[in-house]
Design an enzyme around this catalytic site. Sequence first.
Site, PDB file in Angstrom:
ATOM      1  N   GLY A   1      13.794   1.361 -34.410  1.00 35.43           N
ATOM      2  CA  GLY A   1      12.744   0.238 -33.404  1.00 35.43           C
ATOM      3  C   GLY A   1      13.849  -1.394 -34.022  1.00 35.43           C
ATOM      4  O   GLY A   1      14.135  -1.432 -34.685  1.00 35.43           O
TER       5      GLY A   1
ATOM      6  N   GLY B   1      13.133  -4.248 -32.338  1.00 38.00           N
ATOM      7  CA  GLY B   1      12.049  -5.647 -31.560  1.00 38.00           C
ATOM      8  C   GLY B   1      12.270  -6.135 -33.411  1.00 38.00           C
ATOM      9  O   GLY B   1      12.486  -6.481 -33.939  1.00 38.00           O
ATOM     10  N   ASN B   2      10.439  -6.641 -32.675  1.00 36.61           N
ATOM     11  CA  ASN B   2       9.631  -8.226 -32.905  1.00 36.61           C
ATOM     12  C   ASN B   2       9.795  -7.455 -34.664  1.00 36.61           C
ATOM     13  O   ASN B   2      10.561  -7.691 -35.701  1.00 36.61           O
ATOM     14  CB  ASN B   2       8.775  -8.418 -33.193  1.00 36.61           C
ATOM     15  CG  ASN B   2       8.032  -9.470 -33.304  1.00 36.61           C
ATOM     16  OD1 ASN B   2       7.650  -9.332 -34.347  1.00 36.61           O
ATOM     17  ND2 ASN B   2       8.176 -10.296 -33.320  1.00 36.61           N
ATOM     18  N   ALA B   3       8.722  -6.598 -34.570  1.00 34.20           N
ATOM     19  CA  ALA B   3       8.875  -5.559 -35.978  1.00 34.20           C
ATOM     20  C   ALA B   3      10.689  -5.010 -36.838  1.00 34.20           C
ATOM     21  O   ALA B   3      10.299  -5.943 -37.825  1.00 34.20           O
ATOM     22  CB  ALA B   3       7.812  -4.261 -36.211  1.00 34.20           C
ATOM     23  N   GLY B   4      11.246  -4.172 -36.456  1.00 36.26           N
ATOM     24  CA  GLY B   4      12.273  -3.789 -37.023  1.00 36.26           C
ATOM     25  C   GLY B   4      12.881  -4.587 -36.900  1.00 36.26           C
ATOM     26  O   GLY B   4      14.381  -4.743 -38.311  1.00 36.26           O
TER      27      GLY B   4
ATOM     28  N   LYS C   1      -7.273  -3.741 -28.329  1.00 32.13           N
ATOM     29  CA  LYS C   1      -6.250  -3.708 -27.746  1.00 32.13           C
ATOM     30  C   LYS C   1      -6.071  -3.163 -26.275  1.00 32.13           C
ATOM     31  O   LYS C   1      -7.270  -2.577 -25.358  1.00 32.13           O
ATOM     32  CB  LYS C   1      -5.382  -1.783 -27.956  1.00 32.13           C
ATOM     33  CG  LYS C   1      -4.071  -2.518 -28.255  1.00 32.13           C
ATOM     34  CD  LYS C   1      -3.742  -2.567 -29.089  1.00 32.13           C
ATOM     35  CE  LYS C   1      -1.936  -2.949 -29.568  1.00 32.13           C
ATOM     36  NZ  LYS C   1      -1.974  -3.440 -31.094  1.00 32.13           N
TER      37      LYS C   1
HETATM   38  P1  NAD Z   1       9.402  -4.719 -29.041  1.00 28.47           P
HETATM   39  O1  NAD Z   1       8.791  -4.331 -27.682  1.00 28.47           O
HETATM   40  O2  NAD Z   1       9.656  -5.991 -29.665  1.00 28.47           O
HETATM   41  O3  NAD Z   1      10.263  -3.655 -30.235  1.00 28.47           O
HETATM   42  C1  NAD Z   1      10.030  -2.111 -30.133  1.00 28.47           C
HETATM   43  C2  NAD Z   1      11.744  -1.381 -30.468  1.00 28.47           C
HETATM   44  O4  NAD Z   1      11.387  -0.118 -30.352  1.00 28.47           O
HETATM   45  C3  NAD Z   1      12.575  -1.775 -29.799  1.00 28.47           C
HETATM   46  O5  NAD Z   1      14.103  -1.641 -30.080  1.00 28.47           O
HETATM   47  C4  NAD Z   1      12.721  -0.947 -28.169  1.00 28.47           C
HETATM   48  O6  NAD Z   1      13.900  -0.468 -28.206  1.00 28.47           O
HETATM   49  C5  NAD Z   1      12.309   0.297 -29.369  1.00 28.47           C
HETATM   50  N1  NAD Z   1      11.874   1.309 -29.012  1.00 28.47           N
HETATM   51  C6  NAD Z   1      11.351   1.622 -27.949  1.00 28.47           C
HETATM   52  N2  NAD Z   1      10.961   3.050 -27.352  1.00 28.47           N
HETATM   53  C7  NAD Z   1      11.754   3.690 -28.986  1.00 28.47           C
HETATM   54  C8  NAD Z   1      11.748   5.137 -28.235  1.00 28.47           C
HETATM   55  N3  NAD Z   1      11.366   6.094 -27.769  1.00 28.47           N
HETATM   56  N4  NAD Z   1      12.803   5.132 -29.625  1.00 28.47           N
HETATM   57  C9  NAD Z   1      12.976   4.450 -30.680  1.00 28.47           C
HETATM   58  N5  NAD Z   1      13.550   3.178 -30.181  1.00 28.47           N
HETATM   59  C10 NAD Z   1      12.301   2.625 -29.109  1.00 28.47           C
HETATM   60  O7  NAD Z   1       7.830  -4.442 -30.146  1.00 28.47           O
HETATM   61  P2  NAD Z   1       7.733  -4.465 -31.696  1.00 28.47           P
HETATM   62  O8  NAD Z   1       6.335  -6.126 -32.044  1.00 28.47           O
HETATM   63  O9  NAD Z   1       8.448  -4.614 -32.155  1.00 28.47           O
HETATM   64  O10 NAD Z   1       6.711  -3.151 -31.814  1.00 28.47           O
HETATM   65  C11 NAD Z   1       6.993  -2.312 -32.682  1.00 28.47           C
HETATM   66  C12 NAD Z   1       5.633  -1.532 -33.165  1.00 28.47           C
HETATM   67  O11 NAD Z   1       5.933  -2.653 -34.251  1.00 28.47           O
HETATM   68  C13 NAD Z   1       4.896  -0.996 -32.357  1.00 28.47           C
HETATM   69  O12 NAD Z   1       4.244  -0.015 -32.171  1.00 28.47           O
HETATM   70  C14 NAD Z   1       3.789  -2.163 -32.346  1.00 28.47           C
HETATM   71  O13 NAD Z   1       2.373  -1.149 -31.964  1.00 28.47           O
HETATM   72  C15 NAD Z   1       3.481  -2.407 -33.937  1.00 28.47           C
HETATM   73  N6  NAD Z   1       3.171  -3.903 -34.242  1.00 28.47           N
HETATM   74  C16 NAD Z   1       4.468  -4.933 -33.676  1.00 28.47           C
HETATM   75  C17 NAD Z   1       3.441  -6.369 -34.607  1.00 28.47           C
HETATM   76  C18 NAD Z   1       3.852  -7.250 -33.452  1.00 28.47           C
HETATM   77  O14 NAD Z   1       3.384  -8.443 -34.409  1.00 28.47           O
HETATM   78  N7  NAD Z   1       5.309  -7.508 -32.709  1.00 28.47           N
HETATM   79  C19 NAD Z   1       2.258  -5.599 -35.243  1.00 28.47           C
HETATM   80  C20 NAD Z   1       2.025  -4.838 -35.401  1.00 28.47           C
HETATM   81  C21 NAD Z   1       2.200  -3.791 -34.957  1.00 28.47           C
END
Ligand code: NAD
Length: 410
Positions: free
Chosen positions: A214, A216-219, A102
């Site tokens: 959340g 972002g991408n995942a949510g 990571k």
């Molecule tokens: P992202 O940057 O696309 O989105 C992150 C989201 O979290 C945003 O909506 C942001 O506003 C929100 N956020 C940030 N701080 C916050 C807080 N204090 N309280 C509530 N919401 C908050 O990131 P992502 O890629 O969606 O990643 C989110 C999680 O999923 C992380 O833990 C990441 O490690 C995990 N993840 C992502 C992937 C991937 O392929 N993108 C894969 C595995 C795990």
Amino acid sequence: MNTFTNAMEQLQAAAKAGSITTADTAFLQAPKRVIEVSFPAKTDDGTTKYYKGYRVQYNDARGPTKGGIRFHPHADLAEVQALAFWMTIKNAVVDVPYGGGKGGVIVNPKEHSRSELERISREFIKAVHEFIGPTKDIPAPDVYTDKHVMAWMLDEYEAIKGLHQPGMVTGKPLALGGSQGRDYATAMGGAFVLKEAVSLLDINPLKATVAIQGFGNAGMHMARILDGWGYRVVAVSDSRTGVYDPKGLDVKKAIAHKKKERTLEGYGAKIVTNKELLALDVDILVPAALENQVRKSNAGDVKAQLIVELANGPVTPEADALLEKNGVTVIPDVLANAGGVAVSYYEWVQNNQGYYWEEEEVMEKLEKKMVKSFKEIHALVKELDSTYREAAFILALRRLIEAARLRGAL
Ligand code: NAD
């Protein structure tokens, strides 16, 4: 709260539940390699600023290390180490031929222009390029990094090496060798295992309510997929605010609003805080933001029957114990969000063979992999009377120990 300490507690609990000796997990109690860099990048007005970045290569017994790079003002080494450890476990859980790694850069992307973020991305690669590569260590997107950041990183790496090597990074844009379906793979994989878990619990998918932390991408993709499957998504949140409607949100409208306004404020539903969202009276809770969100102090407030961890490390070990006591089923991150790395693996395979698959083929493979992994873990839960997290770790540990032993590392 030290996230790495939490990760090591999970390792110990799982080893105990699986009767695995401390000697056999010694090789996982510290990272194999930690790279810490300080690098310069120019701001738009020509000033040079210095940034700190990390890349942790936790273990490579099963293959090249693999894991995302996050940009975050609070990124720190303990967090990156924990995330690299979880990648090691996750890659073994879904049986992809990778170790775990990571990266993190201490930067607040919200305070930088696109051109500044491009320079930061390129300079980070200049600082770590000797240590990464398609057969060494393969980054991907994570919090606040996306396919554009991957494109800059790939371009910088290829310029340094004088070669085309699309397999040095995954989560790239399609035009640079990305895979169909990678952008929503994490959520899709999570949705596949959520469906399996729901079928075992007393939850009716067509009546089930879901809250997602959340957006972002995942949510965001998770909200879209579950909404499409008929689940009632009643709450979503970003770092600033949450919105809640017990009758169900208009998910398409919420996504359009967030994309246009870059915030959920003004969407037109009841505003809730992130803390309130976690305690809503829903059937399913999906943390999809950051670590340590459900803790000892608020685990007792969770009313959901099922938690699907799309984020990494959203539930602390103390909270885990309380949730278990309260009968809440937790599908752990190392399974629930492994769809991202599974499709990253498919992307890398396509890059290595120079032959690209249709989206349907990618999704078919993903579903098969996620369902198989869920079933393997569920069988262990039944056999050992363990939690899903312990069972997932045990499955991974067995695979990791076998690889380490074959290499003579044990
Ligand atoms: P992202 O940057 O696309 O989105 C992150 C989201 O979290 C945003 O909506 C942001 O506003 C929100 N956020 C940030 N701080 C916050 C807080 N204090 N309280 C509530 N919401 C908050 O990131 P992502 O890629 O969606 O990643 C989110 C999680 O999923 C992380 O833990 C990441 O490690 C995990 N993840 C992502 C992937 C991937 O392929 N993108 C894969 C595995 C795990």
